[in-house]
Design an enzyme around this catalytic site. Sequence first.
Site, PDB file in Angstrom:
ATOM      1  N   GLU A 240       1.010  -1.258   0.340  1.00  0.00           N
ATOM      2  CA  GLU A 240       0.132  -0.187  -0.123  1.00  0.00           C
ATOM      3  C   GLU A 240       1.127   1.461  -0.180  1.00  0.00           C
ATOM      4  OE1 GLU A 240      -3.387   0.051  -0.392  1.00  0.00           O
ATOM      5  OE2 GLU A 240      -3.878  -2.308   0.504  1.00  0.00           O
ATOM      6  N   ASP A 265     -19.058 -10.439  -8.487  1.00  0.00           N
ATOM      7  CA  ASP A 265     -19.144  -9.289  -7.398  1.00  0.00           C
ATOM      8  C   ASP A 265     -18.098  -7.987  -7.766  1.00  0.00           C
ATOM      9  OD1 ASP A 265     -19.038  -9.100  -4.587  1.00  0.00           O
ATOM     10  OD2 ASP A 265     -17.229  -8.624  -4.838  1.00  0.00           O
TER      11      ASP A 265
END
Length: 318
Positions: A240, A265
């Site tokens: 991240e 999804d």
Amino acid sequence: MKIENNGLSNGLSGQFAVDAKGMGELRRAAQQNSPDALKETAWQFEALFMNMVMKSMRQATPQDGVFDSEQSRMYTAMLDQQISQNLAKRGVGLADVLVRQLSSTANIQQAMPLEQASGASSGLEIAEQIAARMAESRSAAKDTQVKDKGLAATDVDKPARRSSRPAHVRDFQERLASHAEEASRTTGIPAKFMLGQAALESGWGKREIVAADGTRSHNLFGIKATSGWKGKVVEAVTTEYINGMPQRRVEKFRAYDSYADAFRDYARMLSKNPRYERVIANAQDATSFAQGLQRAGYATDPQYAAKLSRLIKTSFSV
């Protein structure tokens, strides 16, 4: 026709066109209406293209090992430039195609307008622009051909386009195309855009998130399991970017029973989540789609949009 390096354009072949000086020489060579200048320009573009391919390969490979650093990446990039030149000197066939393509045009500048690409920030972007123009030219010629025969261009061109792609791209598309097309009908986003994102997130399926016991998550889009997720979960280490700096963290990700469920999804998330409304509304081209995802906060990587749009254009737009 085999193009040989004959030292044209005052030694331009000894330079690499991603350098500022070499790019200026390349532009001037492209403006000369002579076969020698055309061959030299085609050779330089082949070197550019090979460098683009190698750079994409590097970006698809994890670069956060114990021996990786800014210095090692810089020297690796320099090595890739030299290898690209050597490959282009031997020839991979692209320069020959370029010469045939551009020789059929009366004005070289119209067929290969490098001056219009002068605003690009790198030789890679210029190479992509030229490749895109060549693809448009081939597509237009194909459309004219099939119209003369009374056929639909898409029916004739699709098999040819797919067969010209690398094996790993064809395999990825063949396995997942039907799921992407179903998601496309739900969202309106072109299937190839979603295939490109799945390829980027999963490393063409090679870095798919797996559970500790090796069970596949079928999560090709890197979708995290937030508090509202009620399905299966798998934990994995991910990178991240916090304040622009990469950090390794353990996060929870959604797990699915199949790739079809993963695409459903993903389509549901884009369709139902208000933060992605503008992504769907502005998904007319790969760049707008990728930039929309980044602005909506899909990924923290500051280069995410550039990587995604480049992958879609180079792997699914040929």
